[in-house]
Design an enzyme around this catalytic site. Structure first.
Site, short mmCIF file in Angstrom:
data_model
loop_
_atom_site.label_atom_id
_atom_site.label_comp_id
_atom_site.label_asym_id
_atom_site.label_seq_id
_atom_site.Cartn_x
_atom_site.Cartn_y
_atom_site.Cartn_z
CG HIS A 1 -1.99 0.91 1.34
ND1 HIS A 1 -1.83 2.26 1.15
CD2 HIS A 1 -3.30 0.72 1.63
CE1 HIS A 1 -2.99 2.85 1.32
NE2 HIS A 1 -3.91 1.94 1.61
CD GLU B 1 -3.17 1.13 -2.04
OE1 GLU B 1 -3.60 0.02 -1.62
OE2 GLU B 1 -3.75 2.20 -1.81
C1 BG6 Z 1 -6.86 2.17 0.17
C2 BG6 Z 1 -8.31 1.81 0.02
O1 BG6 Z 1 -6.06 1.14 -0.33
O2 BG6 Z 1 -6.56 2.36 1.55
C3 BG6 Z 1 -9.16 2.92 0.62
O3 BG6 Z 1 -8.61 1.61 -1.35
C4 BG6 Z 1 -8.76 3.16 2.07
O4 BG6 Z 1 -10.54 2.56 0.53
C5 BG6 Z 1 -7.26 3.44 2.12
O5 BG6 Z 1 -9.49 4.26 2.58
C6 BG6 Z 1 -6.73 3.70 3.52
O6 BG6 Z 1 -7.02 2.66 4.38
P1 BG6 Z 1 -6.62 2.71 5.90
O7 BG6 Z 1 -7.21 1.49 6.54
O8 BG6 Z 1 -5.12 2.71 5.98
O9 BG6 Z 1 -7.20 3.99 6.44
#
Ligand code: BG6
Length: 286
Positions: free
Chosen positions: A155, A255
């Site tokens: 991510h 990602e």
């Molecule tokens: C992204 C998702 O990968 O991560 C989003 O597609 C999400 O929907 C974002 O809001 C952040 O996620 P988190 O759990 O780290 O707040």
């Protein structure tokens, strides 16, 4: 040189410093939260309000989503993006290579906590190669006697000079699922971000380039047929406790993933590798 360090609250991380680059990796989540090649600016975005606290995900760098991406479809009370990003990994190996670069391997296996959320035995190995480019390779092994299905993502939060200038190349013609409109569309031209974006592109992402002004970041993904592009934009940034109100202006998540239809099924004993190579091209601070 590699040093094992902690923040004041005891949160452990390692710092790597070699002739080519420097990097920081938290043992929680095997989370690369800083990387900078010599004479180049920092590649990864890190929130000024990020937690570095046991059990809370770091906002920025490269969180690892596993064994599901996004919400757990069977039980929405389980943590978004799985448990790997908040679990404590083991530092398994450090290797100083002849060319001056450094390779670090971290490992995570099932635990009582993970089995309570996802009843499978697994082994994850993350190999981080800190060199002129940053390479992050995740190996997932099924150590169970039954098959399992996984959703995974690197991510990655990339630091950009100004989100308004960002153009992402390499996704033209790919279809994507827009998580905000719940529709599937086809990407025409480069991706530009002028509002909240949350999309899963159906593509291998073998050559994605993020350009912003003089910046040019090259990403080569492997073992993935889905790439997520995310920017929370203003309102969501304001609502997020670990992000400053203007945080969205200097980041974009690209990602490398196995998300939605690209989830992988692994038979007992089988392994799957997913990884990405990142290189900042258009910059030289000399
Ligand atoms: C992204 C998702 O990968 O991560 C989003 O597609 C999400 O929907 C974002 O809001 C952040 O996620 P988190 O759990 O780290 O707040």
């Amino acid at each position: 040189m590699i040093e094992e360090k902690t923040f004041n609250n005891g949160f452990p991380y390692i710092e790597i410093n070699n002739a080519m680059a420097e990097a920081k990796i938290a043992l929680q989540g095997a989370h690369v939260f800083a990387y900078k090649a010599r004479n180049r600016p920092a590649l990864l975005w890190l929130s000024t309000k990020s937690h570095f606290t046991q059990g809370k995900a770091i906002r920025g760098g490269i969180p690892l989503c596993f064994p599901w991406f996004g919400k757990n479809t069977e039980d929405e009370t389980l943590p978004q993006h799985g448990f790997a990003r908040t679990a404590l990994w083991e530092l398994a190996e450090v290797e100083a290579l002849d060319d001056g670069s450094t390779c670090v391997r971290l490992r995570l296996c099932e635990s009582r906590e993970s089995l309570a959320q996802w009843n499978y035995r697994f082994e994850l190995t993350l190999e981080v190669h800190v060199a002129e480019s940053l390479s992050v390779q995740l190996q997932i092994k099924n150590r169970d006697t039954k098959a399992f299905e996984i959703g995974t993502a690197l991510h990655t939060y990339l630091r950009v000079s100004d989100i308004e200038d960002v153009k992402i190349e390499g996704l033209e013609g790919s279809s994507y699922y827009d998580a905000l409109t719940k529709r599937t569309q086809v990407q025409e031209g480069n991706v530009k971000i002028k509002e909240e974006v949350d999309r899963v592109y159906q593509t291998k992402g073998e050559n994605i380039i993020v350009r912003a002004g003089v910046q040019s970041i090259n990403i080569k993904s492997e073992g993935s047929s889905s790439v997520v592009i995310w920017n929370p934009w203003k309102e969501k940034s304001v609502s997020m406790q670990d992000m400053s109100d203007t945080g969205y202006k200097s980041m974009v998540c690209v990602e490398t993933s196995n998300a939605l239809a690209d989830r992988q099924t692994l038979a007992p004993g089988e392994t799957h590798n997913i990884g990405a190579l990142y290189r900042e091209e258009g910059f030289n601070t000399n």
